[in-house]
Design an enzyme around this catalytic site. Sequence first.
Site, PDB file in Angstrom:
ATOM      1  N   ASN A 162       0.828  -1.216   0.000  1.00  0.00           N
ATOM      2  CA  ASN A 162       0.000   0.000   0.000  1.00  0.00           C
ATOM      3  C   ASN A 162       0.859   1.261   0.000  1.00  0.00           C
ATOM      4  O   ASN A 162       0.662   2.156   0.818  1.00  0.00           O
ATOM      5  CB  ASN A 162      -0.937   0.002   1.214  1.00  0.00           C
ATOM      6  CG  ASN A 162      -1.938  -1.130   1.153  1.00  0.00           C
ATOM      7  OD1 ASN A 162      -2.560  -1.363   0.119  1.00  0.00           O
ATOM      8  ND2 ASN A 162      -2.078  -1.850   2.248  1.00  0.00           N
ATOM      9  N   ARG A 215       4.571  -1.206   8.594  1.00  0.00           N
ATOM     10  CA  ARG A 215       5.495  -2.125   7.919  1.00  0.00           C
ATOM     11  C   ARG A 215       6.679  -2.485   8.813  1.00  0.00           C
ATOM     12  O   ARG A 215       7.362  -3.480   8.565  1.00  0.00           O
ATOM     13  CB  ARG A 215       5.987  -1.512   6.613  1.00  0.00           C
ATOM     14  CG  ARG A 215       4.854  -1.189   5.637  1.00  0.00           C
ATOM     15  CD  ARG A 215       5.324  -0.324   4.483  1.00  0.00           C
ATOM     16  NE  ARG A 215       4.199   0.254   3.766  1.00  0.00           N
ATOM     17  CZ  ARG A 215       3.576   1.370   4.118  1.00  0.00           C
ATOM     18  NH1 ARG A 215       3.989   2.034   5.194  1.00  0.00           N
ATOM     19  NH2 ARG A 215       2.554   1.824   3.423  1.00  0.00           N
ATOM     20  N   LYS A 261       0.295 -11.588  -3.398  1.00  0.00           N
ATOM     21  CA  LYS A 261       0.863 -10.694  -4.407  1.00  0.00           C
ATOM     22  C   LYS A 261       2.340 -10.429  -4.148  1.00  0.00           C
ATOM     23  O   LYS A 261       3.173 -10.519  -5.060  1.00  0.00           O
ATOM     24  CB  LYS A 261       0.103  -9.372  -4.446  1.00  0.00           C
ATOM     25  CG  LYS A 261       0.577  -8.446  -5.572  1.00  0.00           C
ATOM     26  CD  LYS A 261      -0.050  -7.063  -5.475  1.00  0.00           C
ATOM     27  CE  LYS A 261       0.550  -6.262  -4.336  1.00  0.00           C
ATOM     28  NZ  LYS A 261       0.079  -4.852  -4.358  1.00  0.00           N
ATOM     29  N   PRO A 278       2.105 -11.695 -10.120  1.00  0.00           N
ATOM     30  CA  PRO A 278       1.558 -10.889  -9.027  1.00  0.00           C
ATOM     31  C   PRO A 278       0.179 -10.357  -9.424  1.00  0.00           C
ATOM     32  O   PRO A 278       0.028  -9.738 -10.470  1.00  0.00           O
ATOM     33  CB  PRO A 278       2.567  -9.745  -8.883  1.00  0.00           C
ATOM     34  CG  PRO A 278       3.815 -10.242  -9.557  1.00  0.00           C
ATOM     35  CD  PRO A 278       3.337 -11.118 -10.666  1.00  0.00           C
ATOM     36  N   GLN A 324       4.220 -10.774 -18.603  1.00  0.00           N
ATOM     37  CA  GLN A 324       3.456  -9.804 -17.829  1.00  0.00           C
ATOM     38  C   GLN A 324       4.296  -8.589 -17.455  1.00  0.00           C
ATOM     39  O   GLN A 324       3.780  -7.478 -17.376  1.00  0.00           O
ATOM     40  CB  GLN A 324       2.896 -10.461 -16.564  1.00  0.00           C
ATOM     41  CG  GLN A 324       1.870  -9.578 -15.868  1.00  0.00           C
ATOM     42  CD  GLN A 324       1.532 -10.072 -14.497  1.00  0.00           C
ATOM     43  OE1 GLN A 324       2.407 -10.519 -13.760  1.00  0.00           O
ATOM     44  NE2 GLN A 324       0.265  -9.985 -14.126  1.00  0.00           N
ATOM     45  N   PHE A 328       3.137  -4.891 -18.196  1.00  0.00           N
ATOM     46  CA  PHE A 328       3.052  -3.881 -17.145  1.00  0.00           C
ATOM     47  C   PHE A 328       3.798  -2.617 -17.540  1.00  0.00           C
ATOM     48  O   PHE A 328       3.313  -1.499 -17.371  1.00  0.00           O
ATOM     49  CB  PHE A 328       3.626  -4.437 -15.835  1.00  0.00           C
ATOM     50  CG  PHE A 328       3.957  -3.375 -14.827  1.00  0.00           C
ATOM     51  CD1 PHE A 328       2.983  -2.513 -14.349  1.00  0.00           C
ATOM     52  CD2 PHE A 328       5.251  -3.234 -14.355  1.00  0.00           C
ATOM     53  CE1 PHE A 328       3.290  -1.534 -13.419  1.00  0.00           C
ATOM     54  CE2 PHE A 328       5.574  -2.263 -13.433  1.00  0.00           C
ATOM     55  CZ  PHE A 328       4.589  -1.406 -12.956  1.00  0.00           C
TER      56      PHE A 328
END
EC number: 3.2.2.-
Length: 365
Positions: A162, A215, A261, A278, A324, A328
């Site tokens: 986040n 964290r 993820k 992910p 991927q 991305f």
Amino acid sequence: MKRPRPTSQPSISSTVKPPLSPPVTPILKQKLHRTGTPKWFPLKLTHTELTLPLTFPTGQTFRWKKTGAIQYSGTIGPHLVSLRQRPGDDAVSYCVHCSTSPKSAELALLDFLNAEISLAELWSDFSKKDPRFGELARHLRGARVLRQDPLECLIQFLCSSNNNIARITKMVDFVSSLGLHLGDIDGFEFHQFPSLDRLSRVSEEEFRKAGFGYRAKYITGTVNALQAKPGGGNEWLLSLRKVELQEAVAALCTLPGVGPKVAACIALFSLDQHSAIPVDTHVWQIATNYLLPDLAGAKLTPKLHGRVAEAFVSKYGEYAGWAQTLLFIAELPAQKTLLQSFSQPINKLDESAEVNETSCDTLKP
């Protein structure tokens, strides 16, 4: 593709900036050699196999800095190196600024860049399976997946939860500063990544004071969990290169703060798990647009994570994570400007279109 890891380099502690407690005096098992005037050598990768701006500032690692027009610098173990590309030069060049051995530095760099894997062969295979991928790859050549040290990769992605890239980078810089200082380039300080032992001597409170927020408990909890592993935490992480993807992800998810993820990111970028995907809400949206249209409008649940990953693997095969990664990168603002000049539109393509847009967005932009 599973390969043995080169002989590990010694862990080195270093001076720590306040308010963190000072470490013990570092003991160097190998002498570090620092160069004067930089000497550049050609790397065994052409620009079609490695394009620096499509590899380093793309969310795989947060420890490499832009130190020139098309130049990036960073550390790999005890080696401080720079990579650069010049207009008209087909090969990428590298320079060793500080190292225990210049030859060891070159080998470590090639290993870090996954140099044994041919992008040309992968892109050709993906393009046969998906012509739209081929169009993107033609404009975005040289986007490689890195092979990072697992501990280094794990700590970086614990910081990513986040979070945005600027703040993640500040946190990772702070963690890096706990390691041995190897040199300065273009105003940036570069350190060897700290050892598990050094990280274990930083408290949760100290990380919180440094701005890590919640964290902090994940980092200290994970470090403690790794130290408790029989045989050592580094060895345990490296052992995940030799198991199947599902087992590696499940093992990583036993660590504090690691979910599916983050585990997939660590697996893809450090554990040779090339089919790891992910999955977040951004990837989910792309998957339902192009790979799983029957799930359009549904809410992403942990149960559906597997279906998304399976869809990518079904489309691109055992190296789906590499596909991927390029898809991305095609989503990044810097690349969208280029891609919007295509004759085919990027957004909302149907099955007959030649260009596809898929995201492996592991971070908030």
